[in-house]
Design a protein around this motif. Structure first.
Motif, PDB file in Angstrom:
ATOM      1  N   ALA A  28      57.663  60.401  80.623  1.00 22.33           N
ATOM      2  CA  ALA A  28      57.532  59.168  81.601  1.00 22.33           C
ATOM      3  C   ALA A  28      58.052  58.194  81.110  1.00 22.33           C
ATOM      4  O   ALA A  28      58.355  57.051  82.023  1.00 22.33           O
ATOM      5  CB  ALA A  28      56.036  59.353  81.804  1.00 22.33           C
ATOM      6  N   SER A  29      57.982  57.736  79.766  1.00 27.56           N
ATOM      7  CA  SER A  29      58.439  56.364  79.396  1.00 27.56           C
ATOM      8  C   SER A  29      59.852  56.567  78.803  1.00 27.56           C
ATOM      9  O   SER A  29      60.587  55.679  78.116  1.00 27.56           O
ATOM     10  CB  SER A  29      57.540  56.018  78.036  1.00 27.56           C
ATOM     11  OG  SER A  29      57.984  56.919  77.184  1.00 27.56           O
ATOM     12  N   GLY A  30      60.822  57.788  79.097  1.00 29.54           N
ATOM     13  CA  GLY A  30      62.125  57.860  78.686  1.00 29.54           C
ATOM     14  C   GLY A  30      63.013  57.014  79.541  1.00 29.54           C
ATOM     15  O   GLY A  30      62.516  56.242  80.596  1.00 29.54           O
ATOM     16  N   PRO A  31      64.148  56.843  79.202  1.00 25.04           N
ATOM     17  CA  PRO A  31      65.016  55.932  79.815  1.00 25.04           C
ATOM     18  C   PRO A  31      65.473  56.368  81.161  1.00 25.04           C
ATOM     19  O   PRO A  31      65.369  57.610  81.334  1.00 25.04           O
ATOM     20  CB  PRO A  31      66.442  56.128  79.019  1.00 25.04           C
ATOM     21  CG  PRO A  31      66.292  57.271  78.319  1.00 25.04           C
ATOM     22  CD  PRO A  31      64.886  57.542  78.296  1.00 25.04           C
ATOM     23  N   VAL A  32      65.683  55.498  82.310  1.00 26.87           N
ATOM     24  CA  VAL A  32      65.862  56.061  83.466  1.00 26.87           C
ATOM     25  C   VAL A  32      67.661  55.979  83.761  1.00 26.87           C
ATOM     26  O   VAL A  32      68.135  55.106  83.276  1.00 26.87           O
ATOM     27  CB  VAL A  32      65.636  54.790  84.414  1.00 26.87           C
ATOM     28  CG1 VAL A  32      66.005  55.115  85.908  1.00 26.87           C
ATOM     29  CG2 VAL A  32      64.090  54.587  84.309  1.00 26.87           C
ATOM     30  N   THR A  33      67.837  57.293  84.188  1.00 27.12           N
ATOM     31  CA  THR A  33      69.339  57.561  84.261  1.00 27.12           C
ATOM     32  C   THR A  33      69.535  57.643  85.963  1.00 27.12           C
ATOM     33  O   THR A  33      69.134  58.538  86.510  1.00 27.12           O
ATOM     34  CB  THR A  33      69.658  58.860  83.806  1.00 27.12           C
ATOM     35  OG1 THR A  33      69.512  58.713  82.582  1.00 27.12           O
ATOM     36  CG2 THR A  33      71.411  59.192  83.878  1.00 27.12           C
ATOM     37  N   GLU A  34      70.538  56.678  86.311  1.00 19.13           N
ATOM     38  CA  GLU A  34      70.622  56.540  87.811  1.00 19.13           C
ATOM     39  C   GLU A  34      72.242  57.000  87.860  1.00 19.13           C
ATOM     40  O   GLU A  34      72.936  56.668  87.198  1.00 19.13           O
ATOM     41  CB  GLU A  34      70.799  54.945  88.402  1.00 19.13           C
ATOM     42  CG  GLU A  34      69.352  54.422  88.411  1.00 19.13           C
ATOM     43  CD  GLU A  34      69.554  53.020  89.166  1.00 19.13           C
ATOM     44  OE1 GLU A  34      68.368  52.490  89.170  1.00 19.13           O
ATOM     45  OE2 GLU A  34      70.513  52.548  89.607  1.00 19.13           O
ATOM     46  N   LYS A  58      67.320  59.530  88.414  1.00 22.63           N
ATOM     47  CA  LYS A  58      67.213  58.906  89.717  1.00 22.63           C
ATOM     48  C   LYS A  58      68.551  59.180  90.596  1.00 22.63           C
ATOM     49  O   LYS A  58      69.484  58.637  90.055  1.00 22.63           O
ATOM     50  CB  LYS A  58      67.138  57.342  89.604  1.00 22.63           C
ATOM     51  CG  LYS A  58      66.080  56.713  90.623  1.00 22.63           C
ATOM     52  CD  LYS A  58      66.166  55.237  90.525  1.00 22.63           C
ATOM     53  CE  LYS A  58      64.884  54.541  90.214  1.00 22.63           C
ATOM     54  NZ  LYS A  58      64.547  53.134  90.648  1.00 22.63           N
ATOM     55  N   LEU A  59      68.389  60.145  91.588  1.00 17.42           N
ATOM     56  CA  LEU A  59      69.698  60.490  92.109  1.00 17.42           C
ATOM     57  C   LEU A  59      69.836  59.578  93.535  1.00 17.42           C
ATOM     58  O   LEU A  59      68.629  59.729  94.421  1.00 17.42           O
ATOM     59  CB  LEU A  59      69.693  61.852  92.503  1.00 17.42           C
ATOM     60  CG  LEU A  59      69.533  62.864  91.436  1.00 17.42           C
ATOM     61  CD1 LEU A  59      69.592  64.153  92.091  1.00 17.42           C
ATOM     62  CD2 LEU A  59      71.136  62.798  90.797  1.00 17.42           C
ATOM     63  N   ILE A  60      70.665  58.982  93.558  1.00 15.74           N
ATOM     64  CA  ILE A  60      71.047  58.070  94.821  1.00 15.74           C
ATOM     65  C   ILE A  60      72.187  58.740  95.744  1.00 15.74           C
ATOM     66  O   ILE A  60      73.148  58.516  95.277  1.00 15.74           O
ATOM     67  CB  ILE A  60      71.128  56.493  94.465  1.00 15.74           C
ATOM     68  CG1 ILE A  60      70.165  55.965  93.369  1.00 15.74           C
ATOM     69  CG2 ILE A  60      71.252  55.665  95.516  1.00 15.74           C
ATOM     70  CD1 ILE A  60      70.361  54.906  92.598  1.00 15.74           C
ATOM     71  N   ILE A  61      71.563  59.151  96.883  1.00 11.06           N
ATOM     72  CA  ILE A  61      72.507  60.128  97.513  1.00 11.06           C
ATOM     73  C   ILE A  61      72.622  59.386  98.732  1.00 11.06           C
ATOM     74  O   ILE A  61      71.736  59.190  99.663  1.00 11.06           O
ATOM     75  CB  ILE A  61      71.988  61.408  97.683  1.00 11.06           C
ATOM     76  CG1 ILE A  61      71.626  62.026  96.160  1.00 11.06           C
ATOM     77  CG2 ILE A  61      72.826  62.471  98.243  1.00 11.06           C
ATOM     78  CD1 ILE A  61      70.433  63.120  96.416  1.00 11.06           C
ATOM     79  N   THR A  62      73.815  59.190  99.089  1.00 11.49           N
ATOM     80  CA  THR A  62      74.485  58.677 100.581  1.00 11.49           C
ATOM     81  C   THR A  62      75.343  60.014 101.284  1.00 11.49           C
ATOM     82  O   THR A  62      76.171  60.664 100.836  1.00 11.49           O
ATOM     83  CB  THR A  62      75.506  57.770 100.159  1.00 11.49           C
ATOM     84  OG1 THR A  62      74.875  56.697  99.537  1.00 11.49           O
ATOM     85  CG2 THR A  62      75.739  57.072 101.781  1.00 11.49           C
ATOM     86  N   SER A  63      74.848  60.102 102.614  1.00 15.44           N
ATOM     87  CA  SER A  63      75.615  60.971 103.250  1.00 15.44           C
ATOM     88  C   SER A  63      76.655  60.211 104.096  1.00 15.44           C
ATOM     89  O   SER A  63      76.442  59.107 104.668  1.00 15.44           O
ATOM     90  CB  SER A  63      74.762  61.856 104.318  1.00 15.44           C
ATOM     91  OG  SER A  63      75.562  62.594 105.097  1.00 15.44           O
TER      92      SER A  63
END
Ligand SMILES: [Cu+2]
Length: 123
Positions: A28-34, A58-63
């Motif tokens: 929960a405190s690990g690095p955030v990978t976007e 964090k997956l940021i997905i655009t259609s």
């Protein structure tokens, strides 16, 4: 003096409990990978996502062209992505392995081939 000892013991117990809880969820405190990704007929780009154990992903997905969906069963994710919209899905990479995902909203003849994978590497 006695009261002080009791409260000190109580404090130590609380600290110990917090440490135990923290150990249960180290990621929960690990690095955030976007990771930014696009969805279009009939591919996710990139279609392979590489992360490390413990990452908060964090997956940021655009259609780009149609309503699609992303179903990443191992992470209990199944979300729709409307045409032109961007969604964010998050999960914690808990265990090493290869986790397939797929389009979960019928988008045409190639829909069944619209797939990808999340590869979680161990330490
Ligand atoms: Cu589809």
């Amino acid at each position: 003096m006695q009261l002080w000892r009791v409260s000190l013991a109580g404090l130590l117990a609380i600290v110990a409990a917090c440490l135990i809880l923290a150990q249960d969820t180290p990621s929960a405190s690990g690095p955030v990978t976007e990771i930014r990704m696009t969805a279009k007929k009939y591919e996710f780009a990139p279609d392979t996502v590489r992360v490390k154990v413990g990452d908060r992903v964090k997956l940021i997905i655009t259609s780009l062209d149609h309503t699609h969906g992303i179903k990443l069963e191992a992470m209990h994710i199944d979300r729709k992505v409307e045409k032109g919209e961007t969604i964010t899905v998050e999960f914690i990479a808990g265990q090493p392995g290869t986790y397939p995902f797929e389009c979960s909203h019928f988008c045409g003849l190639g829909h069944k081939k619209m797939k990808g994978q999340v590869i979680v590497a161990g330490d």
